[in-house]
Design a protein around this motif. Structure first.
Motif, mmCIF file in Angstrom:
data_model
loop_
_atom_site.group_PDB
_atom_site.id
_atom_site.type_symbol
_atom_site.label_atom_id
_atom_site.label_comp_id
_atom_site.label_asym_id
_atom_site.label_seq_id
_atom_site.Cartn_x
_atom_site.Cartn_y
_atom_site.Cartn_z
ATOM 1 N N VAL A 3 2.726 9.104 1.939
ATOM 2 C CA VAL A 3 1.788 8.135 1.340
ATOM 3 C C VAL A 3 0.381 8.727 1.304
ATOM 4 O O VAL A 3 -0.312 8.681 0.282
ATOM 5 C CB VAL A 3 1.796 6.807 2.124
ATOM 6 C CG1 VAL A 3 0.664 5.896 1.646
ATOM 7 C CG2 VAL A 3 3.143 6.112 1.991
ATOM 8 N N ARG A 51 -1.819 9.964 -2.097
ATOM 9 C CA ARG A 51 -2.763 8.885 -2.392
ATOM 10 C C ARG A 51 -3.564 9.145 -3.666
ATOM 11 O O ARG A 51 -4.211 10.161 -3.829
ATOM 12 C CB ARG A 51 -3.718 8.678 -1.208
ATOM 13 C CG ARG A 51 -4.574 7.426 -1.359
ATOM 14 C CD ARG A 51 -5.236 7.024 -0.058
ATOM 15 N NE ARG A 51 -4.348 6.680 1.033
ATOM 16 C CZ ARG A 51 -3.618 5.557 1.111
ATOM 17 N NH1 ARG A 51 -3.650 4.683 0.136
ATOM 18 N NH2 ARG A 51 -2.844 5.336 2.159
ATOM 19 N N THR A 81 6.496 3.289 -1.096
ATOM 20 C CA THR A 81 5.689 4.513 -0.969
ATOM 21 C C THR A 81 4.757 4.657 -2.161
ATOM 22 O O THR A 81 3.560 4.928 -2.011
ATOM 23 C CB THR A 81 6.610 5.750 -0.867
ATOM 24 O OG1 THR A 81 7.378 5.653 0.336
ATOM 25 C CG2 THR A 81 5.812 7.041 -0.847
ATOM 26 N N LYS A 106 2.017 1.913 -1.958
ATOM 27 C CA LYS A 106 1.012 2.175 -0.918
ATOM 28 C C LYS A 106 0.113 3.355 -1.297
ATOM 29 O O LYS A 106 -1.082 3.358 -0.993
ATOM 30 C CB LYS A 106 1.706 2.502 0.413
ATOM 31 C CG LYS A 106 2.335 1.319 1.116
ATOM 32 C CD LYS A 106 2.782 1.811 2.505
ATOM 33 C CE LYS A 106 3.872 0.974 3.095
ATOM 34 N NZ LYS A 106 4.517 1.626 4.257
ATOM 35 N N ALA A 107 0.704 4.371 -1.934
ATOM 36 C CA ALA A 107 -0.079 5.562 -2.297
ATOM 37 C C ALA A 107 -0.962 5.293 -3.504
ATOM 38 O O ALA A 107 -1.900 6.053 -3.762
ATOM 39 C CB ALA A 107 0.860 6.730 -2.572
#
Ligand SMILES: [Zn+2]
Ligand SMILES: [Zn+2]
Length: 330
Positions: free
Chosen positions: A231, A235, A269, A272-273
């Protein structure tokens, strides 16, 4: 409907528009050529004629970077219009054979065809990539007798000379650097940041890579279950290429899930990233079929509101719209 046509339809409906090449060019301002991503091999260790072993190609400026080179990935490299001598850098995420079996082919074909006129390949990967390289190409290595024959037999010397080489011929000597999470490799206008992937430690060290290019960023997670380290690595990336080995709930055990994740893990994932596009790869035949594909994409989109692309061998992507620039044979 032909398989590729159908898959193009899946990509178009679930993710980005599939447009011919000239449309991609029309959106491109007059500046350096856009970074191009080609999925060379989107398969798994399971035998498949549709999906070769893991391999990804990134064309950034004048550099040609491959990440992983599993069985069949080199054939796909040739199909993509490139040759071993064109490759400038090779990165390996981990030394499972479905990610590195064509390493020997890449190095030997580059050496053989290069006739001492191309630089030795820059190779990056986790330990023991240096030992693997020595075991393959050193004088007492697997290909030691072959290399000696090609350097010393007159017929090979003649062929080397015909290719433009000047004897005595040098041995193949990849410039290997063993890397670990946190390392950064700087190239001409690009950099690769190394992250930790959660896979089969401690038996193999497993890495993920983030490539920051002038026109965008892509994270190739390698093989990984759900982990905060991926993550963080991914980002804000334009593209996250992530294995999608399993349909949620079908992994054989908790250990399998931790090492390989599933489609709902991948959705979280990507969310969130905060990536723009999630490319699903490392696909088992078990889930690579009508209805299952659509269900996976649909369920991911309930969680992740970016684009979702069902990866295919030889699919090409850029950072700029349209995301999918071209699907070979489409
Ligand atoms: Zn693996
Ligand atoms: Zn794998």
């Amino acid at each position: 409907m032909k398989r590729r046509t159908f898959l193009g339809a899946v990509a178009a409906s679930s993710a980005a528009a599939v447009l011919p090449d000239h449309a991609a060019e029309a959106h491109e301002p007059a500046r350096a050529k856009p970074t191009k991503i080609t999925l060379l091999g989107t398969g798994t260790p399971a035998p498949s004629l549709e999906r070769q072993g893991s391999g990804y190609l990134f064309e950034v400026g004048d550099d040609l970077i491959v990440m992983d080179h599993g069985p069949g990935a080199h054939h796909r490299l040739l199909q993509s219009g490139h040759r071993a001598v064109d490759v400038t850098h090779a990165f390996f995420t981990h030394l499972h054979y479905d990610h590195c079996m064509d390493y020997g082919r890449l190095v030997l074909q580059r050496w053989d065809q290069g006739a001492d006129k191309v630089l030795d390949l820059d190779v990056y990967g986790p330990a023991p990539i240096r030992r693997m390289t020595d075991l393959l190409f050193a004088p007492d290595g697997v290909y030691g007798p072959d290399i000696r024959a090609r350097i010393e037999h007159q017929s090979s010397i003649d062929q080397f000379t015909a290719r433009g080489g000047t004897p005595p011929r040098k041995r193949p000597a990849p410039r290997v650097r063993e890397i670990k999470p946190g390392d950064v490799i700087e190239g001409k206008g690009w950099k690769v940041t190394v992250g930790h992937a959660q896979h089969v430690e401690p038996f193999l060290e497993c890495l993920g890579y983030r490539l920051d290019a002038p026109d965008g960023s892509v994270c190739y997670a390698g093989d990984s279950g759900a982990t905060d380290s991926i993550v963080e690595l991914a980002r804000g990336c334009d593209v996250l290429i992530h294995m999608n080995h399993y349909f949620s709930g079908t992994a054989p055990s908790p250990a399998y899930r931790a090492a390989c994740g599933n489609h709902k893990d991948n959705a979280l994932t990507a969310k969130k990233a905060g990536v723009k596009t999630l490319v699903l790869t490392h696909v088992l035949a078990q889930i690579d079929q009508p209805r299952v594909r659509e269900q996976i994409v649909h369920e991911i989109q309930q969680v992740f509101d970016g684009k979702v692309v069902w990866g295919e061998d030889l699919m090409q992507l850029t950072f700029t719209a349209p995301t999918v620039a071209k699907i070979e044979g489409y």
